[in-house]
Motif scaffolding. Structure first.
Motif, short mmCIF file in Angstrom:
data_model
loop_
_atom_site.label_atom_id
_atom_site.label_comp_id
_atom_site.label_asym_id
_atom_site.label_seq_id
_atom_site.Cartn_x
_atom_site.Cartn_y
_atom_site.Cartn_z
N SER A 1 -5.31 3.98 4.57
CA SER A 1 -5.11 3.01 3.49
C SER A 1 -6.43 2.59 2.86
O SER A 1 -6.54 2.50 1.63
CB SER A 1 -4.39 1.76 4.01
OG SER A 1 -3.04 2.01 4.24
N MET B 1 0.81 -1.22 0.00
CA MET B 1 0.00 0.00 0.00
C MET B 1 0.84 1.27 0.00
O MET B 1 0.32 2.37 -0.14
CB MET B 1 -0.91 0.00 1.23
CG MET B 1 -1.96 -1.09 1.23
SD MET B 1 -3.10 -0.95 -0.15
CE MET B 1 -3.80 0.66 0.18
N MET C 1 0.04 2.13 5.47
CA MET C 1 0.99 2.26 4.37
C MET C 1 2.43 2.29 4.85
O MET C 1 2.81 3.15 5.64
CB MET C 1 0.72 3.55 3.61
CG MET C 1 -0.59 3.59 2.92
SD MET C 1 -0.76 5.20 2.11
CE MET C 1 -2.34 4.97 1.32
N ARG D 1 0.32 -0.07 -5.04
CA ARG D 1 -1.14 -0.04 -5.14
C ARG D 1 -1.61 -0.47 -6.52
O ARG D 1 -2.69 -1.04 -6.67
CB ARG D 1 -1.67 1.33 -4.75
CG ARG D 1 -1.52 1.58 -3.24
CD ARG D 1 -2.26 2.81 -2.75
NE ARG D 1 -1.86 4.04 -3.39
CZ ARG D 1 -0.82 4.79 -3.02
NH1 ARG D 1 -0.06 4.43 -2.01
NH2 ARG D 1 -0.55 5.93 -3.65
#
Length: 184
Positions: free
Chosen positions: A82, A13, A43, A19
């Motif tokens: 996130s 993430m 993240m 991502r």
């Protein structure tokens, strides 16, 4: 309904490249399953802006003055960030999604803040989202305490979140994506 739960760790993430990998995995899962539920960690790692350890470092010496409940409020924000970011990226890709806190996803814990035990999981909110065609993106590592507060599950809590949701939803599969070598 054939359901899969996918959990993505902090390094997945942490940046756009990671991502992008996550988005591809979700798209592929949507082709194979009727419902996809995603669980995310905060993240990155220490020194990444929203990583749990970075958030804790903001406290400095004032950390010892805070209650465990207040620490949980801080620590749980990384996963919420996130979940919202990934939900937005899914929506940008034309995939209907919605971010969920652990508590809103139905995870009920005791009041042992910073190391809460899960007492029950009510899958009704996630099932309703799946029936609407949404991809629920759940903030891992957290639930709602008996007092109605955010309570964290301790280290590894996002993996636990994915496993618990998989069981509660009678998921066909739970996939955990991580950069850690091996599993326990």
């Amino acid at each position: 309904m054939r359901i899969i739960v996918q959990k993505f760790g902090g390094t997945s993430m942490a940046d756009e490249k990671g991502r992008s990998f996550v988005l591809q995995k979700i798209k592929k899962a949507k082709e194979l399953f009727d419902g996809v539920v995603v669980v995310v960690s905060a993240m990155g790692r220490l020194h990444s802006p929203y990583a749990t350890d970075t958030l804790l470092s903001l406290l400095g010496t004032s950390r010892e003055n805070l209650s465990k409940r207040e620490l949980d409020l801080l620590m749980g924000t990384g996963e919420i960030i996130s979940a919202v970011v990934l939900s937005g990226e899914l929506q940008r890709e034309g995939i209907a999604s919605e971010a969920f806190s652990g508590g809103r996803a139905g995870i009920i814990t005791d009041n042992n803040y910073t190391g809460a035990e899960v007492l029950s999981v009510d899958a009704v909110p996630l099932r309703a989202a799946l029936r609407e065609g949404l991809v629920p993106v759940v903030a891992g590592f957290q639930g709602r305490s008996l007092e109605g507060e955010l309570a964290t599950l301790g280290r590894g809590g996002s993996d636990l979140t994915a496993a618990l949701l998989g069981e509660a939803l009678d998921a066909e599969k739970v996939e955990i994506y991580t950069d850690v070598d091996g599993i326990m």
